[in-house]
Design a protein around this motif. Structure first.
Motif, PDB file in Angstrom:
ATOM      1  N   MET A   1      38.774  31.588  40.245  1.00 60.80           N
ATOM      2  CA  MET A   1      39.956  31.349  41.042  1.00 60.80           C
ATOM      3  C   MET A   1      39.913  29.926  41.574  1.00 60.80           C
ATOM      4  N   SER A   2      41.012  29.286  41.477  1.00 62.05           N
ATOM      5  CA  SER A   2      41.037  27.896  41.911  1.00 62.05           C
ATOM      6  C   SER A   2      40.881  27.765  43.420  1.00 62.05           C
ATOM      7  N   THR A   3      41.391  28.705  44.192  1.00 62.99           N
ATOM      8  CA  THR A   3      41.301  28.601  45.638  1.00 62.99           C
ATOM      9  C   THR A   3      40.103  29.346  46.194  1.00 62.99           C
ATOM     10  N   LYS A   4      39.404  30.084  45.370  1.00 56.05           N
ATOM     11  CA  LYS A   4      38.234  30.871  45.780  1.00 56.05           C
ATOM     12  C   LYS A   4      38.593  31.948  46.807  1.00 56.05           C
ATOM     13  N   ARG A   5      39.869  32.306  46.883  1.00 53.15           N
ATOM     14  CA  ARG A   5      40.276  33.369  47.807  1.00 53.15           C
ATOM     15  C   ARG A   5      39.811  34.706  47.261  1.00 53.15           C
ATOM     16  N   ASN A   6      39.361  35.555  48.160  1.00 50.34           N
ATOM     17  CA  ASN A   6      38.927  36.879  47.765  1.00 50.34           C
ATOM     18  C   ASN A   6      39.345  37.898  48.820  1.00 50.34           C
ATOM     19  N   ASP A   7      40.544  37.706  49.328  1.00 51.41           N
ATOM     20  CA  ASP A   7      41.047  38.617  50.346  1.00 51.41           C
ATOM     21  C   ASP A   7      42.027  39.618  49.722  1.00 51.41           C
ATOM     22  N   GLU A   8      42.602  40.431  50.560  1.00 53.35           N
ATOM     23  CA  GLU A   8      43.515  41.484  50.108  1.00 53.35           C
ATOM     24  C   GLU A   8      44.725  40.910  49.374  1.00 53.35           C
ATOM     25  N   PHE A   9      45.266  39.810  49.875  1.00 47.25           N
ATOM     26  CA  PHE A   9      46.421  39.194  49.243  1.00 47.25           C
ATOM     27  C   PHE A   9      46.094  38.710  47.829  1.00 47.25           C
ATOM     28  N   ALA A  10      44.967  38.021  47.677  1.00 49.41           N
ATOM     29  CA  ALA A  10      44.569  37.509  46.360  1.00 49.41           C
ATOM     30  C   ALA A  10      44.356  38.659  45.378  1.00 49.41           C
ATOM     31  N   LEU A  11      43.742  39.730  45.844  1.00 49.01           N
ATOM     32  CA  LEU A  11      43.517  40.890  44.995  1.00 49.01           C
ATOM     33  C   LEU A  11      44.844  41.492  44.535  1.00 49.01           C
ATOM     34  N   GLU A  12      45.779  41.600  45.454  1.00 48.44           N
ATOM     35  CA  GLU A  12      47.108  42.139  45.133  1.00 48.44           C
ATOM     36  C   GLU A  12      47.828  41.251  44.112  1.00 48.44           C
ATOM     37  N   VAL A  13      47.713  39.954  44.266  1.00 47.07           N
ATOM     38  CA  VAL A  13      48.351  39.012  43.333  1.00 47.07           C
ATOM     39  C   VAL A  13      47.772  39.179  41.932  1.00 47.07           C
ATOM     40  N   TYR A  14      46.454  39.244  41.842  1.00 45.93           N
ATOM     41  CA  TYR A  14      45.814  39.403  40.529  1.00 45.93           C
ATOM     42  C   TYR A  14      46.138  40.750  39.890  1.00 45.93           C
ATOM     43  N   GLU A  15      46.149  41.812  40.684  1.00 49.99           N
ATOM     44  CA  GLU A  15      46.492  43.127  40.132  1.00 49.99           C
ATOM     45  C   GLU A  15      47.921  43.130  39.593  1.00 49.99           C
ATOM     46  N   THR A  16      48.837  42.609  40.378  1.00 51.45           N
ATOM     47  CA  THR A  16      50.234  42.561  39.951  1.00 51.45           C
ATOM     48  C   THR A  16      50.392  41.683  38.709  1.00 51.45           C
ATOM     49  N   SER A  17      49.686  40.580  38.677  1.00 49.36           N
ATOM     50  CA  SER A  17      49.749  39.691  37.517  1.00 49.36           C
ATOM     51  C   SER A  17      49.246  40.383  36.257  1.00 49.36           C
ATOM     52  N   LEU A  18      48.196  41.182  36.396  1.00 51.87           N
ATOM     53  CA  LEU A  18      47.683  41.903  35.230  1.00 51.87           C
ATOM     54  C   LEU A  18      48.712  42.926  34.744  1.00 51.87           C
ATOM     55  N   TYR A  19      49.299  43.663  35.652  1.00 51.89           N
ATOM     56  CA  TYR A  19      50.323  44.636  35.257  1.00 51.89           C
ATOM     57  C   TYR A  19      51.484  43.944  34.543  1.00 51.89           C
ATOM     58  N   LEU A  20      51.902  42.805  35.055  1.00 53.67           N
ATOM     59  CA  LEU A  20      53.002  42.069  34.426  1.00 53.67           C
ATOM     60  C   LEU A  20      52.598  41.513  33.058  1.00 53.67           C
ATOM     61  N   ALA A  21      51.369  41.039  32.937  1.00 51.24           N
ATOM     62  CA  ALA A  21      50.900  40.525  31.646  1.00 51.24           C
ATOM     63  C   ALA A  21      50.904  41.632  30.591  1.00 51.24           C
ATOM     64  N   VAL A  22      50.534  42.829  30.997  1.00 56.79           N
ATOM     65  CA  VAL A  22      50.554  43.964  30.062  1.00 56.79           C
ATOM     66  C   VAL A  22      51.991  44.341  29.727  1.00 56.79           C
ATOM     67  N   LEU A  23      52.842  44.436  30.740  1.00 56.31           N
ATOM     68  CA  LEU A  23      54.242  44.810  30.509  1.00 56.31           C
ATOM     69  C   LEU A  23      54.959  43.835  29.586  1.00 56.31           C
ATOM     70  N   PHE A  24      54.622  42.553  29.717  1.00 55.61           N
ATOM     71  CA  PHE A  24      55.302  41.533  28.921  1.00 55.61           C
ATOM     72  C   PHE A  24      54.489  41.089  27.702  1.00 55.61           C
ATOM     73  N   SER A  25      53.533  41.919  27.311  1.00 53.86           N
ATOM     74  CA  SER A  25      52.737  41.697  26.092  1.00 53.86           C
ATOM     75  C   SER A  25      52.154  40.290  26.019  1.00 53.86           C
TER      76      SER A  25
END
Length: 133
Positions: A1-25
């Protein structure tokens, strides 16, 4: 991670990004996100095992599909995950192994059985759904 954040917000962003990456192939994007999420980000969160279950399953399925027919990346990924995230006795892990075996043996009848709702409804249905704050 470029910002080295490891809080709840960063986790939520990464989870959502993964779901979107899968949805959009977008397998390249999904692979990049998975490398950030697993296992490092989840190891610092208290509810990691229950919360990480969908991401662990999705990441394993991602590697199983993107490298097909090879299963080396899938096996490497699954065996590298800490037991805190997916223990060997979980239904999720057994289902993933069975799915990989069916693909490896080209047993499409078994694959069909494993990919209907019944075989994995018990561990998918038990996954908590987070509500919006």
């Amino acid at each position: 991670m470029s910002t080295k954040r490891n809080d709840e917000f960063a986790l939520e962003v990464y989870e959502t990004s993964l779901y979107l990456a899968v949805l959009f192939s977008s397998p390249v994007q999904a692979t990049s996100i998975i490398s950030q999420l697993l296992p490092d980000m989840y190891l610092t969160h208290l509810d990691r095992q229950r919360r990480s279950q969908p991401i662990v399953m999705l990441s394993c399925l991602h590697f199983l599909c993107t490298a097909y027919p090879s299963q080396s990346r899938f096996l490497e990924h699954l065996t590298s995950l800490p037991r805190d995230l997916i223990s060997e006795s979980t239904d999720t892990r057994r289902w993933l192994w069975d799915l990989a075996r069916a693909l490896r043996q080209r047993n499409f009848a078994r694959l069909d059985q494993l990919t209907t709702w019944d075989p994995f409804s018990s561990f998918v249905a038990s996954t908590p759904v987070r509500s919006a704050p």
